[in-house]
Write an enzyme that holds these catalytic residues in place. Structure first.
Site, PDB file in Angstrom:
ATOM      1  N   ASP A 163       1.804  -0.451   6.810  1.00  0.00           N
ATOM      2  CA  ASP A 163       0.677   0.149   6.099  1.00  0.00           C
ATOM      3  C   ASP A 163       0.831   1.663   5.999  1.00  0.00           C
ATOM      4  O   ASP A 163       1.443   2.290   6.865  1.00  0.00           O
ATOM      5  CB  ASP A 163      -0.622  -0.208   6.855  1.00  0.00           C
ATOM      6  CG  ASP A 163      -1.854  -0.024   5.989  1.00  0.00           C
ATOM      7  OD1 ASP A 163      -1.714   0.148   4.758  1.00  0.00           O
ATOM      8  OD2 ASP A 163      -2.968  -0.049   6.550  1.00  0.00           O
ATOM      9  N   ASN A 175      -4.121  -8.436  -1.627  1.00  0.00           N
ATOM     10  CA  ASN A 175      -3.583  -7.287  -2.372  1.00  0.00           C
ATOM     11  C   ASN A 175      -3.629  -7.489  -3.891  1.00  0.00           C
ATOM     12  O   ASN A 175      -3.462  -6.531  -4.649  1.00  0.00           O
ATOM     13  CB  ASN A 175      -2.157  -6.948  -1.920  1.00  0.00           C
ATOM     14  CG  ASN A 175      -2.089  -6.286  -0.552  1.00  0.00           C
ATOM     15  OD1 ASN A 175      -1.125  -6.458   0.198  1.00  0.00           O
ATOM     16  ND2 ASN A 175      -3.105  -5.499  -0.201  1.00  0.00           N
TER      17      ASN A 175
END
Ligand code: IPE
Ligand code: IPE
Ligand code: MG
Length: 255
Positions: free
Chosen positions: A35, A83
């Site tokens: 991330d 996502n």
């Protein structure tokens, strides 16, 4: 690029020198929530797409490092089932990078004995990417130095739902008695079925959550969080995480 020579198998637990040389610190399976690409780019006043591009370089570097260290399995969270909620141009940038990555690195996987595995419902991706993946899975199936498991369109809840549906299907056929369903049945129906237990779960970028990653598998994994943004994560950081893993006392509910 060819990896440094590598001795298979973990160090002998009675041999102190061998133990010290065991860079895995006893971890067989490490997973990473990669991330922070967007924030990396933002900090440098660059478009997010460049953060993702830099993120792919970090992936390449960490896959090599994991092989040199001697991990058995490295699982990388590359695209979550949530996502898809990102703007269409970002999703398309990510898919483009995935395409390029598989095409560019398949030879290196093969040269270095890396077996590719995909977890998540990757069949929902574009047809050409599914074909690239299927070809890479096929080509690398017999490699046995390290397994690189990439999580694509992966969500732990989706994975568990699919597993429950598969088991329910067997119950319906009369092949499984519901009273005899065990934790092993569920484990065996997950995408990670043949992988060793997850030892260490790393998340970069300072976020302290699992974001729907490996919820079943992480039941007794050690967790490691670092503020480092994914594009800056390197072999030294991986070694730091493994060192921290090695210093811990895993009790699994015992004493
Ligand atoms: C991780 O970086 C890459 C993917 C989720 C595909 P992000 O894009 O989430 O970066 P941040 O969290 O916005 O910084
Ligand atoms: C987790 O990161 C997914 C991947 C790294 C692929 P996200 O950036 O999507 O997670 P949240 O939205 O911060 O929870
Ligand atoms: Mg993020």
């Amino acid at each position: 690029m060819k990896l440094a020579p590598f001795k298979k198998g973990s160090a002998d637990p009675d041999d102190e020198a061998a133990q010290a040389a065991d860079l895995t610190h006893g971890a067989r399976h490490v997973a990473i929530i990669m991330d922070g690409n967007g924030r990396w780019a933002q900090k440098k006043h660059l478009p997010r797409a460049l953060g993702h591009k830099k993120g792919v370089e970090a992936v390449r570097n960490i896959v090599r490092s994991a092989g040199e260290i001697g991990l058995e399995v490295l699982t990388l969270y590359a695209f979550s089932s949530e996502n898809w909620n990102r703007p269409a141009d970002e999703v398309s940038d990510l898919m483009g990078l995935l395409r390029q990555y598989i095409q560019a690195d398949i030879d290196e996987f093969d040269d270095n004995g890396i077996r590719l595995k995909v977890i998540g419902n990757y069949h929902a991706l574009d047809k050409d990417i599914v074909a690239l993946i299927d070809n890479a899975l096929d080509r690398t199936a017999k490699n046995d130095r390290m397994t690189l498991a990439i999580a694509l369109n992966y969500g732990a809840r989706d994975e568990m739902l699919r597993a429950v549906q598969a088991i329910a299907g067997k119950v319906k056929q009369g092949a499984v008695d519901p009273d005899n369903i065990t934790a092993d049945h569920l484990s065996d129906a997950l995408d990670t079925a043949e992988l060793p237990p997850l030892d260490l779960l790393i998340r970069t970028s300072g976020e302290l959550r699992l974001s729907n990653f490996l919820l079943w598998q992480a039941a007794y994994s050690e967790l490691y969080f670092t503020d480092t943004l994914w594009p800056d994560f390197d072999k030294r950081e991986l070694q730091r995480a493994l060192q921290s893993f090695g210093d811990r006392d895993r009790r699994f509910g015992g004493r």
